[in-house]
Design a protein around this motif. Structure first.
Motif, short mmCIF file in Angstrom:
data_model
loop_
_atom_site.label_atom_id
_atom_site.label_comp_id
_atom_site.label_asym_id
_atom_site.label_seq_id
_atom_site.Cartn_x
_atom_site.Cartn_y
_atom_site.Cartn_z
N SER A 39 -9.83 -35.86 98.77
CA SER A 39 -9.48 -37.08 98.02
C SER A 39 -8.12 -37.61 98.47
O SER A 39 -7.93 -38.83 98.56
CB SER A 39 -9.45 -36.78 96.52
N VAL A 40 -7.20 -36.71 98.78
CA VAL A 40 -5.88 -37.15 99.24
C VAL A 40 -6.01 -37.87 100.58
O VAL A 40 -5.37 -38.90 100.82
CB VAL A 40 -4.93 -35.94 99.36
N ALA A 66 -7.33 -41.34 99.90
CA ALA A 66 -6.31 -42.19 99.30
C ALA A 66 -5.27 -42.62 100.33
O ALA A 66 -4.75 -43.74 100.29
CB ALA A 66 -5.64 -41.45 98.14
N GLN A 67 -4.97 -41.71 101.27
CA GLN A 67 -3.99 -42.04 102.30
C GLN A 67 -4.47 -43.17 103.20
O GLN A 67 -3.67 -43.93 103.74
CB GLN A 67 -3.67 -40.81 103.14
N LEU A 105 -3.46 -46.17 101.33
CA LEU A 105 -2.00 -46.28 101.30
C LEU A 105 -1.46 -46.74 102.65
O LEU A 105 -0.53 -47.55 102.72
CB LEU A 105 -1.38 -44.94 100.90
N SER A 161 -1.37 -50.24 95.63
CA SER A 161 -2.42 -49.40 96.24
C SER A 161 -2.93 -48.31 95.32
O SER A 161 -3.90 -47.63 95.66
CB SER A 161 -1.88 -48.76 97.53
N LEU A 162 -2.29 -48.13 94.16
CA LEU A 162 -2.69 -47.00 93.29
C LEU A 162 -4.15 -47.12 92.84
O LEU A 162 -4.92 -46.17 92.93
CB LEU A 162 -1.76 -46.93 92.07
N ALA A 191 -6.59 -46.87 95.86
CA ALA A 191 -6.55 -45.51 96.40
C ALA A 191 -7.32 -44.55 95.50
O ALA A 191 -8.03 -43.65 95.97
CB ALA A 191 -5.10 -45.06 96.57
N ARG A 192 -7.19 -44.75 94.21
CA ARG A 192 -7.94 -43.90 93.26
C ARG A 192 -9.44 -44.12 93.42
O ARG A 192 -10.23 -43.18 93.37
CB ARG A 192 -7.49 -44.23 91.84
N THR A 193 -9.83 -45.37 93.62
CA THR A 193 -11.25 -45.67 93.85
C THR A 193 -11.74 -45.02 95.14
O THR A 193 -12.84 -44.46 95.20
CB THR A 193 -11.46 -47.18 93.89
N ALA A 212 -10.58 -42.40 96.60
CA ALA A 212 -10.61 -40.94 96.49
C ALA A 212 -11.88 -40.45 95.80
O ALA A 212 -12.26 -39.29 95.93
CB ALA A 212 -9.38 -40.46 95.72
N ARG A 213 -12.55 -41.34 95.10
CA ARG A 213 -13.78 -40.94 94.38
C ARG A 213 -15.04 -41.41 95.09
O ARG A 213 -16.11 -41.46 94.50
CB ARG A 213 -13.75 -41.53 92.97
#
Length: 873
Positions: free
Chosen positions: A791-792, A795-796, A799, A854-855, A858-860, A862-863
């Motif tokens: 997930s990281v 997200a990156q 980002l 981007s929060l 990025a959360r979307t 990651a899922r």
């Protein structure tokens, strides 16, 4: 015309006309069937032949339906209905687009009202473009008040002018039976003052040349004073009123709407700020008429002549005058358009804010364009269907155009209301002395500007969206295309760059304002009450009477238990006082080219202590030692001590000013004329008992409590000294200093507001683009997840995209900053160059913006675990 009226009528009665047309078509079809049956055909064959001949009723009805009304208007109505349904279905897009447009239009309307009221709207005089201010000029004083003798020469000889007049401010005491005396604002004027401006009294007459004598006591009233103080008495002309405890004859009343022209020297500000006008005496001797420069001058350039021609002629006349009266100095002449002089220092402030508002509007337009591009991408399939059905490109663009125009109508209306509400709020932020503040209002021009802004914003957004919308591929598949993604990214980068520029400007202004507020003022503003007093001088008032009256009043106020120190002076700190004279140090050779001018003021004992001026050396004024008849003395500020004495001791030195020899008895710390002035100018003070001034400001420092708490005691003290003497302009010294900083504080506040608004808009644009990219790349993200990406890691990806665009916007911002900073410094006096705070703070703000925007995406990302995305064609 008759056909057009019929078509418009048909649009409103379409349902009824359609029913009538259907019955008529059916009648003709049935008649054709009967005719074929009469020829021996069967019913089926007759129907077949009738259809072949006439077509079906439905087809004919459709053709007839299209002929009703006006085709393009009919299409527009259909598109509008479709747009309403579409906007209601996409609530989030509609809400954001309307809100952004309303905010941007509101800001634009607000700043346009300020810009229009202060700079664009013509002054309320006849042919205001031909009105000019005229100044005496020298190498050290390029814009100096005019001497009466020079005015008389210019007025008699100048052929390029339609008139030349002098004016200077003079407060007067208005008394009356049964009423307490009040202070009224007066202006002394010469003969042509009103005619130059294109105004005449509503009743009575203007002054004549015979009125310009010291013995004349004629007065013209303002409409406001005539209405409020004299109850709009129609017989006021010819009657006598009491001014400065003398009878004055009212010879005229000015009409409502007449505005004073203003001026920085001894003049009320421009606007409805004058209560009475009195004649300006010009019958003094040579020493008074030619040596003293204390009058403002205004002129009208004659039709057929230009300002440059008037300037050249006056310069020639000035040279002739200086040669004829060389003992009164060598003076040139300077002319300037009246509007430039009226707006003065505010011109740069208004222009700076207008540029900031333009940046906000540009960011908002980019944001709206990005929203419209995103909206166009959601219509790709609908657009492909319309194209397959034969719709032209214009017909497909028209659907989006009508939808965007509806957004523009709603958002523009909201912005219009927001601007109309904000304009009165802005006026409360502006000081009363701000030039033309009374003209800042919501007008039809402001409304028209708001409509134009909204219309241009939606049209630009529509064109950008249309240009970025891709045509369907040869395979029939509809995709967003790289061009569309690049356009949206470019719009977001533009928003970030412009937001960064405004952010840097805000930091720069904040640092400047903080430096002004925290540096040594040269005085202590806290716990001081100030008020203005003008001592009337009726008839043959004996010399020394004014100083005695002021000293009596000072001592009476000093007896109040709460008062620590009290004094009076011709001006207060940061008032922009600008009385100048030449000072010569006796026994010292004047270096060649040295500027010997010095600001001169007058003060009583106790003034230095009351205002908290810093005593550097020597003593302050003493009521006994510096009284009339005692040795003549002065006090210098430290800037004057350095300028005239260098490292030598000024105390005890003898100087010559106004032809009299005086001794320097003290040196005090310097005070700038205005808060933003870069240097302290040389200044000096006379003892007011030795050089009398009738108009002074008192300052009383309190030991404890609030300054306002001593006001009843001050009023009682004034009553004991002179029951008729009014006081005016009562304020704390701290409040006066805040007013002096108003222009800088206003710029900083609005820049903060605009910067925050642009940062929010840029963040929302970046968020929208990142969310779209996550949706478009969901297959890629799922593949990454399937092959082991955490997930990281996902997200990156988002980002990095965000930081890449923030970096691109930051680079553009940093490239543009030197140019923007140069503009700001040109428009803001004393503004320093960009410092480390701006160079570091701006990129930091943009990085924070990129991270925050981007929060969510990025959360979307990651899922992202969606098998359907992998199976998608």
């Amino acid at each position: 015309m008759r056909e057009w009226l019929w078509r418009l009528r048909a649009m409103w009665r379409r349902d009824g006309l359609t029913d009538e047309r259907r019955e008529e078509l059916q009648f003709h079809f049935d008649a054709a069937v009967d005719a074929w049956r009469a020829r021996g055909l069967s019913p089926e064959a007759a129907h077949r032949e009738a259809r072949r001949q006439l077509g079906t009723v439905a087809a004919a009805e459709t053709s007839a339906h299209e002929g009703l009304g006006v085709r393009w208007m009919d299409a527009a109505v259909r598109d509008a209905r479709h747009g309403i349904r579409s906007l209601r279905h996409h609530v989030a897009f509609t809400t954001v687009a309307v809100s952004v447009l309303a905010l941007s239009v509101g800001v634009a309307t607000l700043l346009f009202a300020l810009f229009d009221g202060v700079l664009l709207r013509p002054l309320p005089y006849r042919e205001p473009g031909r009105l000019v201010r005229v100044f005496d000029s020298s190498a050290t004083a390029p814009r100096f008040p005019m001497a009466i003798g020079r005015y008389q020469e210019f007025r008699a000889a100048a052929q390029s002018l339609d008139g030349l007049a002098l004016y200077t401010g003079r407060d007067l005491e208005l008394g009356g039976e049964g009423r307490r005396s009040t202070r009224v604002t007066g202006v002394a004027v010469t003969t042509d003052f009103f005619s130059i401006l294109g105004w005449t009294p509503a009743s009575g007459h203007a002054f004549t040349d015979s009125d310009l004598r010291r013995s004349v006591r004629n007065v013209i009233l303002s409409e406001r004073l005539w209405r409020t103080r004299f109850d709009a008495d129609p017989g006021i002309v010819g009657s006598t009123i009491r001014l400065d405890r003398e009878p004055w004859t009212v010879v005229g009343v000015m009409p409502a709407g007449f505005q004073h022209v203003g001026g920085e020297y001894r003049s009320p500000p421009q606007g409805d700020t004058v209560d009475v006008w009195i004649p300006l005496p010009v019958d003094g001797g040579d020493g008074d008429r030619r040596a003293s420069h204390y009058c403002n001058a205004i002129a009208r350039v004659r039709t057929g002549h230009s300002l440059s021609e008037a300037q050249q002629e006056l310069a020639t006349l000035s040279g002739t005058y200086s040669r004829a009266y060389s003992r009164f100095g060598t003076w040139g002449v300077h002319t300037a358009p009246l509007l430039d002089e009226v707006t003065g220092r505010s011109r740069s402030v208004v222009t700076l804010l207008a540029l900031a508002a333009a940046l906000v509007l540009a960011v908002a337009c980019a944001n709206i364009a990005g929203l419209c591009v995103a909206r166009a991408l959601t219509r790709l399939r609908d657009d492909a269907v319309r194209r397959a059905l034969g719709a032209s490109r214009w017909q497909r663009i028209r659907v989006a155009l009508v939808e965007n125009l509806m957004i523009g109508a709603v958002g523009g209306s909201g912005g219009l209301l927001l601007g109309a509400w904000a304009i009165p709020v802005l006026r409360t932020w502006l000081p009363d002395a701000f030039p033309r503040v009374h003209e800042v209002a919501f007008t039809w021009r402001s409304g028209a500007f708001a409509v134009i802004v909204a219309l241009v914003a939606v049209l630009v957004a529509t064109l950008l969206a249309a240009g970025a919308t891709p045509e369907p591929a040869a395979t029939g598949r509809v995709t967003s295309g790289r061009r569309t993604q690049r356009l949206r990214a470019a719009l977001v980068v533009t928003e970030i760059a412009l937001a960064g520029v405004l952010c840097a400007g805000t930091i720069q202004l904040w640092r400047h304002h903080r430096a002004l507020a925290t540096r040594d003022l040269g005085f202590r503003a806290g716990n001081v009450l100030t008020f203005r007093v003008t001592v009337p001088v009726p008839g043959e008032t004996p010399r020394g009477a004014v100083g005695t009256r002021l000293e009596d009043l000072r001592q009476e106020i000093q007896r109040l238990q709460e008062v620590e120190a009290v004094g009076a002076a011709t001006n207060l700190p940061w008032s922009g006082y600008d009385e100048n004279a030449d000072l010569t140090v006796l026994g010292r050779e004047v270096p060649k080219g040295m500027d010997t001018s010095i600001r001169y003021q007058a003060a009583t004992a106790g003034f230095v202590e009351a205002t908290g001026l810093r005593l550097v050396r020597g003593r302050t004024f003493d009521a006994a030692k510096d009284a009339a008849g005692q040795p003549l003395t002065i006090i210098l500020n430290d800037a004057a001590a350095r300028h005239f004495f260098g490292n030598d001791q000024p105390l005890g030195a003898r100087v010559s000013i106004f032809g009299a020899t005086r001794e320097v008895v003290g040196v005090v710390g310097g005070i700038r004329d205005y808060p933003a002035d870069p240097v302290v100018r040389p200044a000096m003070w006379f003892p007011i008992n030795q050089v009398e001034f009738v108009r002074v400001f008192f300052a009383a420092r309190v030991r404890h409590g609030t300054p306002e708490s001593i006001l009843p005691g001050v009023l009682a003290a004034v009553q004991r000294v002179d029951p008729e003497l009014p006081i005016s302009d009562v304020q704390t010294l701290e409040a006066r200093t805040m007013v002096a900083l108003t222009a800088q504080r206003l710029s900083m506040r609005l820049f903060q507001l605009f910067s925050a608004l642009t940062l929010v808009l840029a963040a929302s644009g970046l968020y929208g683009l990142l969310a779209y990219l996550v949706h478009q790349r969901r297959k890629e993200l799922n593949i990454r997840a399937a092959v082991g990406a955490t997930s990281v890691d996902l997200a990156q990806v988002v980002l990095r995209e965000s930081l890449t665009m923030a970096l691109a916007g930051g680079i553009v911002c940093l490239v543009a900053l030197p140019v923007a900073s140069a503009w700001w410094r040109a428009l803001t006096e004393g503004l320093p160059d960009l410092d480390a705070w701006a160079w570091i703070g701006t990129p930091a703000a943009l990085i924070a913006l990129a991270v925050l925007a981007s929060l969510g995406p990025a959360r979307t990302a990651a899922r992202q675990v969606d098998g359907a995305a992998l199976r998608e064609d």
